[in-house]
Design a protein around this motif. Structure first.
Motif, mmCIF file in Angstrom:
data_model
loop_
_atom_site.group_PDB
_atom_site.id
_atom_site.type_symbol
_atom_site.label_atom_id
_atom_site.label_comp_id
_atom_site.label_asym_id
_atom_site.label_seq_id
_atom_site.Cartn_x
_atom_site.Cartn_y
_atom_site.Cartn_z
ATOM 1 N N ALA A 183 58.903 45.545 -106.198
ATOM 2 C CA ALA A 183 58.413 46.497 -107.194
ATOM 3 C C ALA A 183 59.228 47.786 -107.163
ATOM 4 N N VAL A 184 59.443 48.326 -105.981
ATOM 5 C CA VAL A 184 60.249 49.549 -105.854
ATOM 6 C C VAL A 184 61.691 49.273 -106.283
ATOM 7 N N ALA A 185 62.221 48.105 -105.913
ATOM 8 C CA ALA A 185 63.602 47.769 -106.277
ATOM 9 C C ALA A 185 63.771 47.727 -107.790
ATOM 10 N N ALA A 186 62.848 47.063 -108.483
ATOM 11 C CA ALA A 186 62.959 46.949 -109.936
ATOM 12 C C ALA A 186 62.795 48.306 -110.616
ATOM 13 N N MET B 166 50.679 33.608 -100.171
ATOM 14 C CA MET B 166 51.592 32.935 -99.244
ATOM 15 C C MET B 166 52.963 33.610 -99.264
ATOM 16 N N ASP B 167 53.407 34.029 -100.442
ATOM 17 C CA ASP B 167 54.690 34.731 -100.506
ATOM 18 C C ASP B 167 54.654 36.000 -99.669
ATOM 19 N N ASP B 168 53.539 36.730 -99.706
ATOM 20 C CA ASP B 168 53.384 37.922 -98.867
ATOM 21 C C ASP B 168 53.493 37.551 -97.390
ATOM 22 N N ASP C 232 57.805 37.312 -105.912
ATOM 23 C CA ASP C 232 58.691 38.476 -105.905
ATOM 24 C C ASP C 232 59.384 38.641 -107.253
ATOM 25 N N LEU C 233 59.867 37.527 -107.816
ATOM 26 C CA LEU C 233 60.571 37.588 -109.099
ATOM 27 C C LEU C 233 59.616 37.985 -110.225
ATOM 28 N N ILE D 34 51.753 46.640 -104.310
ATOM 29 C CA ILE D 34 51.872 46.595 -102.851
ATOM 30 C C ILE D 34 51.943 45.129 -102.421
ATOM 31 N N GLY D 35 52.945 44.787 -101.631
ATOM 32 C CA GLY D 35 53.111 43.413 -101.195
ATOM 33 C C GLY D 35 53.381 43.303 -99.709
#
Length: 421
Positions: A402-405, A208-210, A307-308, A173-174
Motif C-alpha cells: 500500500a505504501v509502495a503504490a 494467508m498472504d499476511d 499484495d497485487l 495495514i498488512g
C-alpha cells in the motif's frame, strides 16, 4: 515437559517423545529446497558424498528464480547444472522458467508444504512456510547436500518468543507492517536462533498472504523460524492446494517462552524501514517526505495476489509520478495469470509501471532494477542492507504494497490513505 509448536514438530521428526531448548537432534526431512544460487554449490558437495541418488525424488525441490531468465553466462551455467542434476536424479519437482515462480511463493501454491512438515532450504527466507504451521528454516548449501543425500539434518532445538496478536488491522495495514513493527521492537537480533511463535485471537484477522509475509521476515529478527498455528484458514488454503498428509501441532498451554509480547493489530500504522537495517523503522507519520527514484512491488515477501490487489486498488486509474520507475513482480506464473484475468496487469501498465516475469532479481541487486549511486528505492522486499539492491551508495527503504503504490504516485514516501481518497 511442555513444548512449543516448533519443539513438537522437531520431536516428532526426530522420533523423540520430547525435546528441550539447546538439545542437539537429528531429524527426518519432509522437503529439501535449493535455488539457482545455492543449489549449484550443493550439487557439487552432493557429488562428494558418494550418493548415487537423492533420498526421495519427490522431496528435493529445485527452483531457478534468482537470476532467471538468465542474466549472463555464469547464471546460465548455474541453471544448466541444476537442470542436468534434476534430469539425472529424476527430480519430480524441478520448475523450469515457464512454470516456475519465486520459490517461497511457488512451493505453497504447488501444495508441497503441509502443516507439521520439517523443511530446510538453502535460502534464508525458507522460514516463510511457517505460515502453514510447518517448521521451515534456511541452511547452508552443504547442509542442503547432506539433506538431499540422506533425508536428514541436525538441529539445535530453539527456545521461543511468543507474540500474542489481538484486534483487527485497519485498511492498508498488512503483514509487512506487522513484521516491520515487530523487528523495530526487538531488533535484528532480538530473536537470535529462537522460534517466533504467533498466537491470540488476532491471528484469525490475518490472511494467508499476511502470514506468509510475516514468517518470511522472521529471519530478519535473527529467528530460526517463524510459525503460526494451523487454524481453519490455514486448512482451507492447504486443502485447496494439496493432498499431502499433514499433522497439526498446538503449543502446550504451559509451554515456556523466553519473552511474550502482545501486539494490537488495530493500533498498527503503516511502517517503513529506513536504511540500512530492517530494524530502523518509522511509522508513516514519522517518515517525512523522502524522495524516491524507484518502487519495487513483489518478491517472496509481497508478490502474492493479496499484495497485487492492494497495489492495484491504489494505482487504478492514476499515473505514477513523472520520472518514477515502478517495477512489479508477481510471485509465480499462476499469480501472473490470475492478476491478468482480474485486470490488475492492465491497471499497472496503464499507471506507468512495468510488470516482469517472477524473479528475485531486483531484491538482491542481481538484475532487473539495479540501483545506481545515490538512488533510492522503496521496496516491498525483505532486506535493505548497504548495497542490497545495487550500488553501495544507494538506499533501500522497506514497506508494504500500500505504501509502495501510494509513493509511486507522488514520488516520495506517502501515506496510502492520502492517495486512496
Amino acid at each position: 515437559m511442555p513444548m512449543t509448536m516448533t519443539q513438537k514438530i522437531l520431536a516428532r521428526r526426530a522420533g523423540l517423545p520430547e525435546v528441550t531448548p539447546g538439545q542437539l537432534i537429528e531429524a527426518d526431512l519432509d522437503l529439501v529446497l535449493g535455488n539457482d544460487i545455492t543449489a549449484p554449490v550443493a550439487i557439487r558437495e552432493f557429488g562428494k558424498t558418494g550418493a548415487k541418488a537423492v533420498f526421495d525424488k519427490s522431496k528435493v525441490v529445485v527452483v531457478p528464480d534468482h537470476f532467471t531468465p538468465n542474466k549472463d553466462i555464469k547464471s546460465a551455467e548455474h541453471c544448466k547444472m541444476m537442470r542436468e542434476f534434476a534430469r539425472e536424479k529424476e527430480l519430480v519437482n524441478y520448475f523450469e522458467v515457464g512454470e516456475m515462480g519465486i520459490e517461497h511463493c511457488l512451493l505453497p501454491e504447488k501444495g508441497l508444504v503441509a502443516p507439521g512438515d520439517l523443511i530446510i532450504g538453502a535460502d534464508s527466507h525458507t522460514c516463510t512456510y511457517g505460515a502453514l504451521g510447518a517448521f521451515a528454516t534456511g541452511v547452508g548449501s552443504t547442509d542442503m547436500a547432506c539433506g538431499m543425500a540422506t533425508g536428514k539434518a541436525w538441529f539445535k532445538v530453539p527456545s521461543a518468543v511468543k507474540f500474542v496478536l489481538i484486534g483487527k488491522p485497519r485498511k492498508w495495514i498488512g503483514g509487512k507492517d506487522l513484521i516491520l513493527h515487530i523487528i523495530g521492537m526487538i531488533g535484528v537480533d532480538g530473536a537470535l536462533y529462537k522460534s517466533i511463535e504467533f498466537a491470540g485471537d488476532g491471528v484469525a484477522n490475518l490472511s494467508m498472504d499476511d502470514r506468509f509475509t510475516v514468517c518470511n521476515m522472521a529471519i530478519e529478527a535473527g529467528a530460526k523460524n517463524g510459525i503460526f498455528p494451523a487454524d481453519a484458514l490455514t486448512m482451507e488454503y492447504f486443502v485447496a492446494h494439496s493432498s499431502k498428509p499433514y499433522a497439526v501441532f498446538e503449543a502446550d498451554a504451559d509451554a515456556l517462552y523466553d519473552e511474550t509480547y502482545t501486539v494490537d493489530l488495530a493500533a498498527l500504522r503503516p511502517v517503513v524501514a529506513f536504511p540500512h537495517l530492517p530494524e530502523n523503522t518509522r511509522t508513516i507519520g514519522e517518515a517525512g517526505e523522502v524522495a524516491i527514484d524507484q518502487v519495487v512491488i513483489g518478491s517472496c515477501t509481497n508478490g502474492r495476489m493479496g499484495d497485487l490487489r492492494v497495489a492495484a486498488e491504489i494505482l487504478r486509474g492514476k499515473k505514477v509520478a513523472r520520472g518514477m520507475r515502478v517495477i512489479i513482480f508477481p510471485g509465480t506464473q499462476q499469480i501472473y495469470l490470475d492478476a491478468l484475468k482480474e485486470g490488475l496487469i492492465e491497471d499497472f501498465v496503464r499507471a506507468g509501471a512495468v510488470v516482469s516475469t517472477p524473479t528475485c532479481g531486483p531484491c538482491l541487486g542481481g538484475h532487473m532494477g539495479v540501483l545506481a549511486k545515490g538512488e533510492r528505492a522503496l521496496s516491498t522486499t525483505n532486506r535493505n542492507f548497504v548495497g542490497r539492491m545495487g550500488h553501495p551508495e544507494s538506499e533501500v527503504y522497506l514497506c508494504g504494497p500500500a505504501v509502495a503504490a501510494a509513493s509511486a504516485l507522488t514520488g516520495k514516501i506517502t501515506d496510502p490513505e492520502i492517495c486512496s481518497l
